[in-house]
Design an enzyme around this catalytic site. Structure first.
Site, PDB file in Angstrom:
ATOM      1  N   ARG A 221      11.587  -1.801 -10.157  1.00 57.17           N
ATOM      2  CA  ARG A 221      10.258  -1.949 -10.021  1.00 57.17           C
ATOM      3  C   ARG A 221       9.590  -1.839 -11.193  1.00 57.17           C
ATOM      4  O   ARG A 221      10.054  -1.052 -12.214  1.00 57.17           O
ATOM      5  CB  ARG A 221       9.763  -0.817  -9.235  1.00 57.17           C
ATOM      6  CG  ARG A 221      10.269  -0.859  -7.799  1.00 57.17           C
ATOM      7  CD  ARG A 221       9.856  -2.069  -7.017  1.00 57.17           C
ATOM      8  NE  ARG A 221       8.104  -1.938  -6.535  1.00 57.17           N
ATOM      9  CZ  ARG A 221       7.888  -0.969  -5.818  1.00 57.17           C
ATOM     10  NH1 ARG A 221       8.515  -0.325  -5.080  1.00 57.17           N
ATOM     11  NH2 ARG A 221       6.336  -0.926  -5.665  1.00 57.17           N
TER      12      ARG A 221
ATOM     13  N   LYS B  59       4.540   5.399   5.078  1.00 60.02           N
ATOM     14  CA  LYS B  59       4.042   4.217   5.308  1.00 60.02           C
ATOM     15  C   LYS B  59       3.842   3.646   6.835  1.00 60.02           C
ATOM     16  O   LYS B  59       3.413   2.559   7.232  1.00 60.02           O
ATOM     17  CB  LYS B  59       4.589   2.891   4.284  1.00 60.02           C
ATOM     18  CG  LYS B  59       4.423   3.321   2.984  1.00 60.02           C
ATOM     19  CD  LYS B  59       5.002   2.457   1.877  1.00 60.02           C
ATOM     20  CE  LYS B  59       5.079   3.172   0.482  1.00 60.02           C
ATOM     21  NZ  LYS B  59       5.686   2.357  -0.273  1.00 60.02           N
TER      22      LYS B  59
ATOM     23  N   PRO C  88       0.917  -1.175   0.074  1.00 60.74           N
ATOM     24  CA  PRO C  88       0.029   0.060   0.090  1.00 60.74           C
ATOM     25  C   PRO C  88       0.863   1.217  -0.049  1.00 60.74           C
ATOM     26  O   PRO C  88       1.957   1.341   0.410  1.00 60.74           O
ATOM     27  CB  PRO C  88      -0.727  -0.184   1.255  1.00 60.74           C
ATOM     28  CG  PRO C  88      -0.853  -1.564   1.630  1.00 60.74           C
ATOM     29  CD  PRO C  88       0.496  -2.067   1.066  1.00 60.74           C
ATOM     30  N   GLU C  89       0.271   2.289  -0.527  1.00 63.65           N
ATOM     31  CA  GLU C  89       1.093   3.546  -0.720  1.00 63.65           C
ATOM     32  C   GLU C  89       0.322   4.476   0.234  1.00 63.65           C
ATOM     33  O   GLU C  89      -0.670   4.074   1.036  1.00 63.65           O
ATOM     34  CB  GLU C  89       1.083   4.012  -2.243  1.00 63.65           C
ATOM     35  CG  GLU C  89       1.981   2.981  -3.044  1.00 63.65           C
ATOM     36  CD  GLU C  89       2.112   3.362  -4.382  1.00 63.65           C
ATOM     37  OE1 GLU C  89       2.103   4.545  -4.749  1.00 63.65           O
ATOM     38  OE2 GLU C  89       2.272   2.405  -5.254  1.00 63.65           O
TER      39      GLU C  89
END
EC number: 3.2.2.-
Length: 263
Positions: free
Chosen positions: A253, A53, A2-3
């Site tokens: 990524r 985060k 999750p961001e």
């Protein structure tokens, strides 16, 4: 992972469940936290802060529960007395008369006193949070042009929590598509208009995502106002120029972009 927008939504859910309600039971899995259980009984959560985060759960006695979900941690809200059927390992329980919040699987959990909030290694290292309403495009522009960041390629910079907290891979590719730039650019090479557009997009897109959509489902496009323009859309037509969206790898990524309109 999750961001920032998803972390802030999780914090909102925790606040909605137990904020302001006296804690009737507190449990920590880690031995070094056990001593705090009795100190928190009768206390309440004043607010849940996000720093990228990480979550900071604040109590009126000055204690703050620091937690970072990393890859596997997850918070759940349940009715008090309910025991979810799960194979996850429970780490934290904060219980009120009607609702209980449970943290599973996370390993990065600490209790901090006020003076430790400024000396904690992660909190010292992390940059301003993109969802902080006090953060302005002018401040972002200053960071982009600072000696520390101006020579960094955006492919890596936009994943670096020391630059801006809360950004991650889907935000990285959507922000760069929005401003028509590829990941190999550096802030020092942008003209004034490009720099201004990027500084605004770095705040507007995460905030739009937070305000208009829920958890990330990387395999689906949501019907909410926020939707992916390039993320996980390789092989599809770019809605801006009609080019074909491509997928590559940048900074280890997946990176999605449109060669037709990102230069």
């Amino acid at each position: 992972m999750p961001e920032g927008p998803e972390i802030r939504r999780a914090a909102d859910n925790l606040e909605a469940a137990i904020k302001g309600k006296p804690l009737t039971d507190v449990w920590f899995a880690f031995p070094q936290l056990k001593t705090y259980q009795s100190q928190l009984i009768g206390q309440h959560v004043t607010h849940v802060e996000t720093r990228g985060k990480a979550l900071l759960t604040h109590f009126p006695n000055g204690l703050t529960l620091y937690s970072h979900n990393q890859l596997y941690g997850v918070w759940r809200v349940v009715d008090t007395g309910e025991e979810p059927q799960t194979t996850r390992v429970l780490r934290v329980k904060l219980q009120t008369a009607d609702k209980t919040i449970l943290l599973y699987s996370a390993s990065d959990i600490e209790m901090l006193r006020p003076e430790q909030l400024t000396t904690h290694p992660f909190l010292q290292r992390v940059g301003p949070d993109v969802l902080d309403p006090n953060l302005t495009p002018e401040v972002v522009k200053e960071r982009l042009l600072s000696p520390r960041f101006r020579n960094r390629q955006f492919a890596g910079l936009l994943l670096d929590q020391a630059f801006l907290a809360g950004l991650g891979n889907y935000l990285r590719v959507e922000i760069l598509w929005q401003v028509g730039l590829t990941g190999n650019h550096k802030a020092k090479d942008l003209n004034a208009a490009q720099l201004d557009a990027l500084a605004h997009a770095l705040l507007e897109i995460p905030r739009f995502s937070y305000a208009t959509r829920g958890q990330v489902d990387e395999n689906k496009h949501h019907g909410a106002l926020f939707r992916f323009k390039v993320f996980h859309r390789d092989g599809e037509l770019c809605e801006r120029c009609g080019g074909i969206i491509e997928k590559t790898t940048l900074s280890s990524r997946p990176f999605y972009w449109c060669p037709g309109c990102q230069h």
